[in-house]
Design an enzyme around this catalytic site. Sequence first.
Site, PDB file in Angstrom:
ATOM      1  N   SER A 187      -6.040   6.090  13.105  1.00  0.00           N
ATOM      2  CA  SER A 187      -7.156   6.916  13.551  1.00  0.00           C
ATOM      3  C   SER A 187      -7.174   8.208  12.756  1.00  0.00           C
ATOM      4  CB  SER A 187      -7.034   7.223  15.048  1.00  0.00           C
ATOM      5  OG  SER A 187      -7.151   6.041  15.809  1.00  0.00           O
ATOM      6  N   HIS A 232     -10.134   2.878  -1.383  1.00  0.00           N
ATOM      7  CA  HIS A 232     -10.336   2.333  -0.045  1.00  0.00           C
ATOM      8  C   HIS A 232     -11.138   1.045  -0.177  1.00  0.00           C
ATOM      9  CE1 HIS A 232      -9.924   3.825   4.280  1.00  0.00           C
ATOM     10  NE2 HIS A 232      -8.799   4.086   3.673  1.00  0.00           N
ATOM     11  N   SER A 249      -3.575  -0.298  -6.385  1.00  0.00           N
ATOM     12  CA  SER A 249      -4.070  -1.267  -5.402  1.00  0.00           C
ATOM     13  C   SER A 249      -4.073  -2.615  -6.118  1.00  0.00           C
ATOM     14  CB  SER A 249      -5.477  -0.880  -4.928  1.00  0.00           C
ATOM     15  OG  SER A 249      -6.045  -1.878  -4.114  1.00  0.00           O
ATOM     16  N   HIS A 293       0.825  -1.205   0.000  1.00  0.00           N
ATOM     17  CA  HIS A 293       0.000   0.000   0.000  1.00  0.00           C
ATOM     18  C   HIS A 293       0.865   1.263   0.000  1.00  0.00           C
ATOM     19  CE1 HIS A 293      -3.634   2.363   0.971  1.00  0.00           C
ATOM     20  NE2 HIS A 293      -2.817   3.091   1.701  1.00  0.00           N
TER      21      HIS A 293
END
Length: 1001
Positions: free
Chosen positions: A545, A317, A782, A248
């Site tokens: 986060s 995503h 990806s 990634h």
Amino acid sequence: MHRIEVILTSGQPDRAGHRLARKAAMQCDMTLAEARTSRVYLLEGDGLDREAVRWIAESLLSDPVVEEVRIDEPPAFPADFIVEIAPRPGVTDNEGATAAETVAFAREAGRLASGPIAVQTARRVYLRGPGLEVGACEDMARELLMNPLVQRAVVVPGHAPEGLADRLTPPRVTPPSEAFRRVDLPDDDEGLARASREGLWSLTVAEMRAVRAHFANEAVRRARLEAGLSAEPTDVELEAIAQTWSEHCKHKIFNDTIVYTADGQTETIPGLFKTFIRGSTEVVATRRDWLVSVFTDNAGVIRWNDTHHLVFKAETHNAPSALEPYGGALTGIVGVNRDPAGTGRGARLLFNTDVFCFAPPTWSRPLPPGVLHPRRLFDGVRQGVEDGGNQSGIPTVNGGLFFDERFLGRPLVFCGTGGLMQAETRGTPTHLKDIRPGDLVVMAGGRVGKDGIHGATFSSEATGADNPVGVVQIGAPIVQKMLLDMLAEARERGLYRTLTDNGAGGLSSSVGELAELSGGATLELSDVPLKYPGLAPWEILVSESQERMTLAVDPAHWDELAALAEHRGVEVAVVGRFTDDGTFSATWHGEPVMRLELEFLHGGLPRRTLEAEWTPPATDAPRTASPMSVEATLPALLGSLNICSRESVIRQYDHEVQGGSVVKPLVGVAHDGPSDAAVIRPLLDSDLGVAVSCAINPHHGDHDARAMAHLAVDEAIRNAVAVGADPDHLALLDNFCWPDPVFDPAKNPDGKFKLAQLVRACQGLYEATTAFDAPLVSGKDSVKNDYHGPDGKLSIPPTLLVSAIARVPDIRRAVTMDLKAAGNVLVVLGTTAEELGTSQWARLHGWSGGRVPRVDLEAARARYRSLHGAIRDGLVRACHDASEGGLAVALAEMAFAGGLGATVQLAAVPTATTGATAISDSTGALSLEALLFGESASRLLVEVAPTDLAELEARFAGQAIARIGDVTDTPDLVLRGRPGEPDRTWKLDALKKAWQGGLSA
């Protein structure tokens, strides 16, 4: 603790309950006589008396016009079962956080007594129906109401709801038994593989060997001992390496050496990115003087005018959205927002884009273990991007949907954001990053929790039936909006030197990358603000986060920055310093836990040599007679999933916020026609605009990924030019999503072919971008988009999204696709060939053969330049590209969007019959299906006033152009047949109804 339940007043329709009952019947075979819903708030705080709780409930947490509140009372409605759903411990509770903040404001205003008040939220669902059982209700809750990765639910009988509050109160996070640990790396390959697998590091055996060799190096061991560390690596260090070396973050496949074999010839490619992506831009850069920052920062930067630059980035995503569609997509959009905001010294965010690929939402077959239903993915992803964009005050102006059964195992969720950057701030170029040793490492925004741990490494792997909890984050867009507003003011005041996003890998990634600019960095992990106690140092370092940025701050400006942040309600904390000692290090309460040489961290990854072998797939299946008439085919195509209206999705997004949208996603007399691209006005006192477009069609890649790349570049540029963009001031983004292309004889036996497809896509991208002189300025890949289940592997089709951003010289000349006036002339630009391969017509009829469209790159470039000049000079009334569904679909869309009819002479359509495979019958003429529904490249339909036709034709002298019909005031689409063919007429109302009904089926 007090429980507030908010319910609808008597007589108000419970639409959420109605939807649940309908979905339960359709997807769970459950009959519900009634489903009622409510919101629950759990309030906890010292001195919270009943009067204060009632004031909070009635004044802050409910709408007294349509809602009423119940405080510490029994259930509101009779039910056979009650379901309550709440966030898992550590998962962001946005509604609870907002409620707590609202209560705090009320307290500061003197409406409540002092003292902290914590708020947690939940949803309650009351179920009534014949024969309901607890097991069925639990299954329905998992299927329709919650996701166990981020939520937990309790189901109790309606007559015995006691204990719900206790059972939903989050348990405390248990601190680790030790702060950090030293790790002995095994001596054997099997042990190394096992350690990587158990640690979720996603490192290969060769990479683990490189790590082991580094820590065994005598000089490294000596330096570690001198720094107070053991010779063995700590878990903090191994996690940092794994994140930095993940697919990634490191894009390993695009940087590996590839031995490529095709047509009996073998060549060695020293990296796809270096050779084809960056390589093409280096060629184009010699002919374009408006590139500012390319492939060196979080987003690409191009010059827009003398005082401002455009900034653009698109991300995927996919893995998080496959597991938790709402949270994954929400994090996707707010995460990509931070890329332009973290480029250079930051940009003002202008717009969002989104493109989603799903399996058909009507899926009715059994689902593999761990795979969510496509409809649930669709609904959750759409809602997540809606909440992320709308609550951030950023208009969503462009996007797309694509459906194919192969996206069942993993959907694709592309999110993009563009921004406007001042060319200079306080006398220095804004796009440049600058860090000096001694600058403070400042974390700004949200706090760190357990959410998103191993996100970078997990998204570098295939998903399966069992997936770890905690890899998905839930974003808080309002918190991020406050952060970005604060940073904009801090930038103008010169309070930070540079900044970057805390995305994949968290502080490990952001600080580790910024450290290269100064020559080093050190962190004190115990100074990082946490959502709750109990996190291990390695978790603090790699947690993803959300809503966080990392800043480099001159110590002299810290006090002023801290005061501004406090004024804006944004938390900032000094968590370390930038150094020049060549290492990225960290301590925990002063004790060393990490010391990694930057040279090894960023340059020690061993490169592989991968093999790629190209064998053209067979696509020459003979075509049989069409089982469907032409009259029936057009409405069937208009209603098909890859052509039908997206209005039901588009309407959920705010494309008007900021007041700059000129050409909207929906246009026409009823504002429901499909726009080719968006045009926005970044500065409201200027007529200079920006066009944004995209193109994606994985079906082209089934035949040849090189052709797919040509077609995607061509369509993205064509869409932008159709609304008024200047093709000579246009930049592109590439986003590759691929199945695993690394060969493994047992796990991935077709890896060489998949890698060859990737090579060909990159070759095609190089050829198209250099031919159009349209530079690639940013992108993302990806390449592990597979699902491994007990019944085998599900792989996505090779997919390339190309997005375009371009300057519009004058927004007053922008053009939309809807027909404007009866009596105007319809003109087609470009030729139509016998190219039905991979078309929507072919898929509708189950045909796998045919010739895939080819792009004449030189002719297309000349056409788009001529079209831009005609639009700029006001000759074009309407313009629409012909792509999926061909000319017939494009004509129908223009007609019903404008509320006008059209009559077209099919014999006048310019055609091309190149090669034997392009000729369909004995006369050499194109088949009627190819003429109407073929998807030949580079074609546009143009509406022009009769008085301007001669001038338009003169502009296209020597190019493919023809007058093919007229705009009428009758509500019909009439196609006059070629000699020997009948005329055909469709009512526009019927065609529009078919087009608008596709997603509601």
